[in-house]
Write an enzyme that holds these catalytic residues in place. Structure first.
Site, PDB file in Angstrom:
ATOM      1  N   GLU A 234       1.774  33.474   2.024  1.00 23.57           N
ATOM      2  CA  GLU A 234       0.551  32.744   1.655  1.00 23.57           C
ATOM      3  C   GLU A 234      -0.020  32.068   2.897  1.00 23.57           C
ATOM      4  O   GLU A 234       0.628  32.018   3.950  1.00 23.57           O
ATOM      5  CB  GLU A 234       0.857  31.714   0.555  1.00 23.57           C
ATOM      6  CG  GLU A 234       1.211  32.369  -0.775  1.00 23.57           C
ATOM      7  CD  GLU A 234       1.440  31.360  -1.894  1.00 23.57           C
ATOM      8  OE1 GLU A 234       0.565  30.528  -2.143  1.00 23.57           O
ATOM      9  OE2 GLU A 234       2.510  31.421  -2.509  1.00 23.57           O
TER      10      GLU A 234
ATOM     11  N   HIS B  48      -8.525  24.772  -3.874  1.00 22.26           N
ATOM     12  CA  HIS B  48      -8.003  26.130  -3.692  1.00 22.26           C
ATOM     13  C   HIS B  48      -9.179  27.056  -3.434  1.00 22.26           C
ATOM     14  O   HIS B  48     -10.189  26.989  -4.140  1.00 22.26           O
ATOM     15  CB  HIS B  48      -7.226  26.575  -4.934  1.00 22.26           C
ATOM     16  CG  HIS B  48      -6.345  27.768  -4.685  1.00 22.26           C
ATOM     17  ND1 HIS B  48      -6.849  29.024  -4.431  1.00 22.26           N
ATOM     18  CD2 HIS B  48      -4.996  27.889  -4.631  1.00 22.26           C
ATOM     19  CE1 HIS B  48      -5.835  29.865  -4.235  1.00 22.26           C
ATOM     20  NE2 HIS B  48      -4.702  29.198  -4.342  1.00 22.26           N
TER      21      HIS B  48
ATOM     22  N   ARG C 184      -5.276  26.438   3.743  1.00 20.56           N
ATOM     23  CA  ARG C 184      -6.187  26.351   2.598  1.00 20.56           C
ATOM     24  C   ARG C 184      -7.435  25.517   2.872  1.00 20.56           C
ATOM     25  O   ARG C 184      -8.529  25.848   2.425  1.00 20.56           O
ATOM     26  CB  ARG C 184      -5.402  25.711   1.464  1.00 20.56           C
ATOM     27  CG  ARG C 184      -5.700  26.272   0.151  1.00 20.56           C
ATOM     28  CD  ARG C 184      -4.680  25.804  -0.829  1.00 20.56           C
ATOM     29  NE  ARG C 184      -3.726  26.845  -1.118  1.00 20.56           N
ATOM     30  CZ  ARG C 184      -2.761  26.736  -2.012  1.00 20.56           C
ATOM     31  NH1 ARG C 184      -2.616  25.627  -2.693  1.00 20.56           N
ATOM     32  NH2 ARG C 184      -1.933  27.737  -2.226  1.00 20.56           N
TER      33      ARG C 184
ATOM     34  N   HIS D 101      -7.641  21.534  -6.817  1.00 24.56           N
ATOM     35  CA  HIS D 101      -6.361  22.177  -7.140  1.00 24.56           C
ATOM     36  C   HIS D 101      -5.174  21.226  -7.072  1.00 24.56           C
ATOM     37  O   HIS D 101      -4.305  21.252  -7.931  1.00 24.56           O
ATOM     38  CB  HIS D 101      -6.169  23.327  -6.153  1.00 24.56           C
ATOM     39  CG  HIS D 101      -4.936  24.147  -6.372  1.00 24.56           C
ATOM     40  ND1 HIS D 101      -4.728  24.862  -7.525  1.00 24.56           N
ATOM     41  CD2 HIS D 101      -3.856  24.371  -5.574  1.00 24.56           C
ATOM     42  CE1 HIS D 101      -3.562  25.507  -7.442  1.00 24.56           C
ATOM     43  NE2 HIS D 101      -3.005  25.201  -6.266  1.00 24.56           N
TER      44      HIS D 101
ATOM     45  N   ARG E 133      -1.597  20.153   1.942  1.00 24.68           N
ATOM     46  CA  ARG E 133      -0.307  20.745   1.562  1.00 24.68           C
ATOM     47  C   ARG E 133      -0.239  22.216   1.951  1.00 24.68           C
ATOM     48  O   ARG E 133      -1.174  22.989   1.700  1.00 24.68           O
ATOM     49  CB  ARG E 133      -0.123  20.618   0.053  1.00 24.68           C
ATOM     50  CG  ARG E 133       1.101  21.338  -0.471  1.00 24.68           C
ATOM     51  CD  ARG E 133       1.202  21.187  -1.975  1.00 24.68           C
ATOM     52  NE  ARG E 133       0.112  21.832  -2.651  1.00 24.68           N
ATOM     53  CZ  ARG E 133       0.196  22.986  -3.305  1.00 24.68           C
ATOM     54  NH1 ARG E 133       1.342  23.645  -3.360  1.00 24.68           N
ATOM     55  NH2 ARG E 133      -0.847  23.497  -3.911  1.00 24.68           N
TER      56      ARG E 133
HETATM   57  P1  FAD Z   1       3.079  18.695 -14.064  1.00 26.62           P
HETATM   58  O1  FAD Z   1       3.754  19.992 -14.061  1.00 26.62           O
HETATM   59  O2  FAD Z   1       1.605  18.697 -14.066  1.00 26.62           O
HETATM   60  O3  FAD Z   1       3.583  17.886 -15.346  1.00 26.62           O
HETATM   61  C1  FAD Z   1       2.972  16.667 -15.690  1.00 26.62           C
HETATM   62  C2  FAD Z   1       3.513  16.242 -17.040  1.00 26.62           C
HETATM   63  O4  FAD Z   1       3.126  14.898 -17.301  1.00 26.62           O
HETATM   64  C3  FAD Z   1       2.981  17.049 -18.215  1.00 26.62           C
HETATM   65  O5  FAD Z   1       4.053  17.245 -19.106  1.00 26.62           O
HETATM   66  C4  FAD Z   1       1.944  16.118 -18.845  1.00 26.62           C
HETATM   67  O6  FAD Z   1       1.712  16.353 -20.201  1.00 26.62           O
HETATM   68  C5  FAD Z   1       2.620  14.782 -18.619  1.00 26.62           C
HETATM   69  N1  FAD Z   1       1.746  13.610 -18.671  1.00 26.62           N
HETATM   70  C6  FAD Z   1       0.656  13.350 -17.906  1.00 26.62           C
HETATM   71  N2  FAD Z   1       0.139  12.149 -18.251  1.00 26.62           N
HETATM   72  C7  FAD Z   1       0.935  11.636 -19.231  1.00 26.62           C
HETATM   73  C8  FAD Z   1       0.918  10.441 -20.002  1.00 26.62           C
HETATM   74  N3  FAD Z   1      -0.025   9.503 -19.868  1.00 26.62           N
HETATM   75  N4  FAD Z   1       1.900  10.257 -20.916  1.00 26.62           N
HETATM   76  C9  FAD Z   1       2.853  11.202 -21.124  1.00 26.62           C
HETATM   77  N5  FAD Z   1       2.901  12.361 -20.438  1.00 26.62           N
HETATM   78  C10 FAD Z   1       1.954  12.569 -19.501  1.00 26.62           C
HETATM   79  N6  FAD Z   1       2.619  24.810  -6.470  1.00 26.62           N
HETATM   80  C11 FAD Z   1       3.511  25.567  -5.812  1.00 26.62           C
HETATM   81  O7  FAD Z   1       4.381  25.042  -5.106  1.00 26.62           O
HETATM   82  N7  FAD Z   1       3.477  26.936  -5.935  1.00 26.62           N
HETATM   83  C12 FAD Z   1       2.549  27.571  -6.686  1.00 26.62           C
HETATM   84  O8  FAD Z   1       2.568  28.784  -6.793  1.00 26.62           O
HETATM   85  C13 FAD Z   1       1.576  26.791  -7.368  1.00 26.62           C
HETATM   86  N8  FAD Z   1       0.611  27.379  -8.100  1.00 26.62           N
HETATM   87  C14 FAD Z   1      -0.239  26.592  -8.829  1.00 26.62           C
HETATM   88  C15 FAD Z   1      -1.180  27.202  -9.656  1.00 26.62           C
HETATM   89  C16 FAD Z   1      -1.996  26.428 -10.463  1.00 26.62           C
HETATM   90  C17 FAD Z   1      -3.018  27.089 -11.354  1.00 26.62           C
HETATM   91  C18 FAD Z   1      -1.890  25.019 -10.424  1.00 26.62           C
HETATM   92  C19 FAD Z   1      -2.757  24.161 -11.300  1.00 26.62           C
HETATM   93  C20 FAD Z   1      -0.985  24.408  -9.572  1.00 26.62           C
HETATM   94  C21 FAD Z   1      -0.156  25.187  -8.771  1.00 26.62           C
HETATM   95  N9  FAD Z   1       0.784  24.599  -7.928  1.00 26.62           N
HETATM   96  C22 FAD Z   1       1.667  25.386  -7.248  1.00 26.62           C
HETATM   97  C23 FAD Z   1       0.980  23.154  -7.916  1.00 26.62           C
HETATM   98  C24 FAD Z   1       2.185  22.812  -8.804  1.00 26.62           C
HETATM   99  O9  FAD Z   1       2.179  23.650  -9.935  1.00 26.62           O
HETATM  100  C25 FAD Z   1       2.168  21.372  -9.254  1.00 26.62           C
HETATM  101  O10 FAD Z   1       1.936  20.519  -8.178  1.00 26.62           O
HETATM  102  C26 FAD Z   1       3.505  20.996  -9.888  1.00 26.62           C
HETATM  103  O11 FAD Z   1       3.826  21.915 -10.888  1.00 26.62           O
HETATM  104  C27 FAD Z   1       3.430  19.599 -10.457  1.00 26.62           C
HETATM  105  O12 FAD Z   1       4.581  19.355 -11.196  1.00 26.62           O
HETATM  106  P2  FAD Z   1       4.803  17.932 -11.858  1.00 26.62           P
HETATM  107  O13 FAD Z   1       6.067  18.005 -12.603  1.00 26.62           O
HETATM  108  O14 FAD Z   1       4.613  16.881 -10.854  1.00 26.62           O
HETATM  109  O15 FAD Z   1       3.548  17.778 -12.867  1.00 26.62           O
HETATM  110  C1  SIN Z   2      -1.336  30.145  -5.348  1.00 25.76           C
HETATM  111  O1  SIN Z   2      -0.594  30.931  -5.935  1.00 25.76           O
HETATM  112  O2  SIN Z   2      -2.275  30.483  -4.632  1.00 25.76           O
HETATM  113  C2  SIN Z   2      -1.098  28.676  -5.528  1.00 25.76           C
HETATM  114  C3  SIN Z   2       0.011  28.270  -4.671  1.00 25.76           C
HETATM  115  C4  SIN Z   2       0.035  26.784  -4.489  1.00 25.76           C
HETATM  116  O3  SIN Z   2      -0.841  26.057  -4.958  1.00 25.76           O
HETATM  117  O4  SIN Z   2       0.955  26.324  -3.815  1.00 25.76           O
END
Ligand code: FAD
Ligand code: SIN
Length: 520
Positions: free
Chosen positions: A116, A242, A290, A351, A386
């Site tokens: 990537e 993104h 990015r 993103h 990032r």
């Molecule tokens: P999240 O997975 O967003 O979880 C947040 C949780 O908190 C959820 O359960 C939500 O319901 C809960 N929540 C929020 N507010 C409240 C509240 N007030 N009360 C109770 N619960 C609440 N990163 C990579 O490293 N590689 C990738 O390939 C990649 N691809 C991505 C593709 C997409 C489309 C997106 C959107 C992001 C991508 N990212 C990627 C980024 C990565 O997915 C996220 O940064 C990471 O998953 C965040 O994890 P988290 O556990 O911090 O939050």
């Molecule tokens: C992607 O698959 O392009 C998202 C990866 C990331 O947000 O880290």
């Protein structure tokens, strides 16, 4: 009033992996994982590209991954944190694998490593183009095997409980967290969760913008709660856009992502005239970091006046595309696009939040007994931008760091007897929900038009003025309205937007994902 040992707000990769570790280590402790949505709904679920980790020790090395992360972060990463996260990566990855999560392998049994933007080597472990879905469902399955972990859906954390609520004096040690007030969306009541330690794992903020890859849950709730509790929050100006969200398709509040891994396999960005343009902006071309690619696309869009540019995937054979990206292939097919013959219309979309709630190397926030982990935390790994696929890695490593700290400190955590119940107000149901929905849309417009990829002082000042009006209106409504998740979210979105704008205004130099044309 439920009294528990460990309260975890959020059921994405950060919250679930921390819960599993604490649950496995302390079978006698009570642990609650709360989520405001359905159990798997999260940014994690939609992650495509994968997890960046050094597993190929011949071509790749920790030094190279560290150098790529530091370069993407444009001088604002914390080098000690970068080194720790990169070196911990393989150990944390093995834990995921031991929990039953699959990653693609070649016929020879080696990991199929993706490439990537900003990476000098192939080092992204992935499961097809649905890595996040695989992680999320397997972690949830594993959590359910633990009797001492309760996973509660439709539980919306409204505010952290601190001395402020207990009417206790603030000590020299500052603010302490004693749990959270949580809105049970089924019973429509606020429940007081008293906890020895609390972890904020509430994810990102993409919904502050009109066009985002983030699902509807990404409303910055944890950051706003921490802000109200007076935690330190920084680097909010570094919103990562993104480069390639699918244009013209917007469903359930989010744009579908076309993974950067597609460019890693050879797809090329093209402008309206069908010309590849990225080499005009960076010698790394389509695989520049990015921030650079998104700014280049923004510039090309302004030159052409069009709404979208194109990703030409016709260089990739149909068989290869279908094999590596079955989900993206299916989504394009559903809208009548044959990626082996037609270019994909794309546009940048909000993103990822590179900053957030400040934490130290142990995941501790500036508030005692409160950890933050995952996208809501500012660990120092990402700096101003990032590196792709470093966030799943960061969430895993910091869940582990927070777990280690919990192990040492949980027995010493403060345990106050009296916590007041939520101050239930004499309220009425607003008959005009339009007051909430309009303000959410208006906020998204203000942020998209004035606080996007390229900012100016005038636009930031305008945004600040508009946000202060939205704040006043929403607070007035909040004071007299019945409890409502859409109103809670609107308040949190406004606080998050306020922090992004104020911290943007304080930035005096362009760095990474932050670009103010008045500073250049
Ligand atoms: P999240 O997975 O967003 O979880 C947040 C949780 O908190 C959820 O359960 C939500 O319901 C809960 N929540 C929020 N507010 C409240 C509240 N007030 N009360 C109770 N619960 C609440 N990163 C990579 O490293 N590689 C990738 O390939 C990649 N691809 C991505 C593709 C997409 C489309 C997106 C959107 C992001 C991508 N990212 C990627 C980024 C990565 O997915 C996220 O940064 C990471 O998953 C965040 O994890 P988290 O556990 O911090 O939050
Ligand atoms: C992607 O698959 O392009 C998202 C990866 C990331 O947000 O880290």
């Amino acid at each position: 009033m439920p009294k528990i040992d460990v309260l975890i707000l959020g059921s994405g990769i950060a919250g679930l992996s921390y819960a599993l570790k604490v649950g496995e280590r302390f079978p006698d402790k009570t642990i609650a994982v709360l989520t405001k949505a359905a159990e798997g709904e999260s940014n994690t679920k939609y992650a495509q590209g994968g997890i960046a980790t050094v597993t190929d020790t011949i071509a790749d090395s920790y030094e190279k991954h560290i150098a790529d992360t530091l370069a993407a972060g444009d001088g604002l990463c914390n080098p000690a944190i970068v080194q720790m996260v990169v070196e911990e990566g393989p150990k944390r990855l093995n834990e995921l694998i031991n929990w039953g999560i699959n990653f693609d392998k070649s016929d020879l049994g080696e990991f199929d490593l993706g490439l990537e933007g900003g990476h000098s080597e192939h080092r992204i472990l992935h499961f097809k183009d649905i890595t996040g879905y695989e992680i999320e469902r397997k972690l949830i399955r594993k959590i359910k095997q633990h009797k001492n972990i309760a996973l509660l859906t439709e539980h919306f954390a409204v505010d952290l409980i601190t001395q402020h609520h207990l009417k206790l004096p603030f000590t020299k040690q500052g603010v302490t967290c004693f749990g959270a007030y949580v809105y049970n969306q089924q019973t429509k009541e606020i429940v007081t969760y008293k906890a020895k330690v609390t972890l904020l794992a509430t994810g990102g903020v993409g919904q502050v913008y009109r066009n985002t890859t983030n699902p509807l849950i990404a409303t910055g709730d944890g950051i706003a709660m921490a802000y109200r509790a007076k935690a330190q929050i920084s680097n909010m100006e570094f919103i990562q856009f993104h480069p390639t969200a699918l244009a013209y398709q917007f469903s359930h509040g989010r744009s579908f992502l076309i993974s950067e891994a597609v460019r890693g396999l050879g797809a090329v960005l093209k402008n309206e005239k069908g010309d590849a343009f990225m080499k005009n902006y960076d010698p790394r071309g389509d695989l520049a970091s990015r921030d650079i690619v998104s700014r280049a696309i923004d510039n090309e869009l302004k030159i052409s006046g069009s709404d979208a540019l194109y990703l030409d995937c016709t260089t990739i054979s149909k068989k290869d595309f279908q094999y590596h990206f079955p989900n993206i292939y299916a989504q394009c097919k559903e809208i009548g696009l044959d990626v082996s013959k037609q270019m994909i219309p794309i546009t940048p979309a909000a993103h990822y939040l590179c900053g957030g709630i400040d934490v130290d190397i142990h995941g501790c926030t500036s508030i005692k007994n409160l950890y933050a982990c995952g996208e809501c935390a500012n660990t120092g790994l990402h700096g101003a931008n990032r590196l792709a696929s470093n966030s799943l890695l960061e969430a895993l490593v910091f869940a582990h760091q927070s777990f280690l700290h919990t192990l040492e400190h949980i027995t010493q955590a403060d345990d106050p007897d009296e916590i007041p119940e939520w101050n239930s107000k004499d309220t009425f149901e607003t008959r005009e929900r339009i007051l909430i929905t309009h303000n959410r849309k208006e906020l998204q417009s203000v942020m998209s038009d004035y606080v996007g990829i390229i900012r100016t002082n005038e636009r930031l000042n305008r945004a600040a003025k508009r946000i202060s009006v939205l704040y006043e209106e929403t607070e007035t409504l909040y004071r007299k309205s019945k409890l409502s998740t859409s109103l809670f979210e609107l308040r949190n979105l406004i606080s998050t937007a306020y922090l992004i704008v104020e911290q943007s205004k304080n930035r005096s130099q362009n760095k990474g994902g932050y670009y103010n044309s008045d500073l250049s």
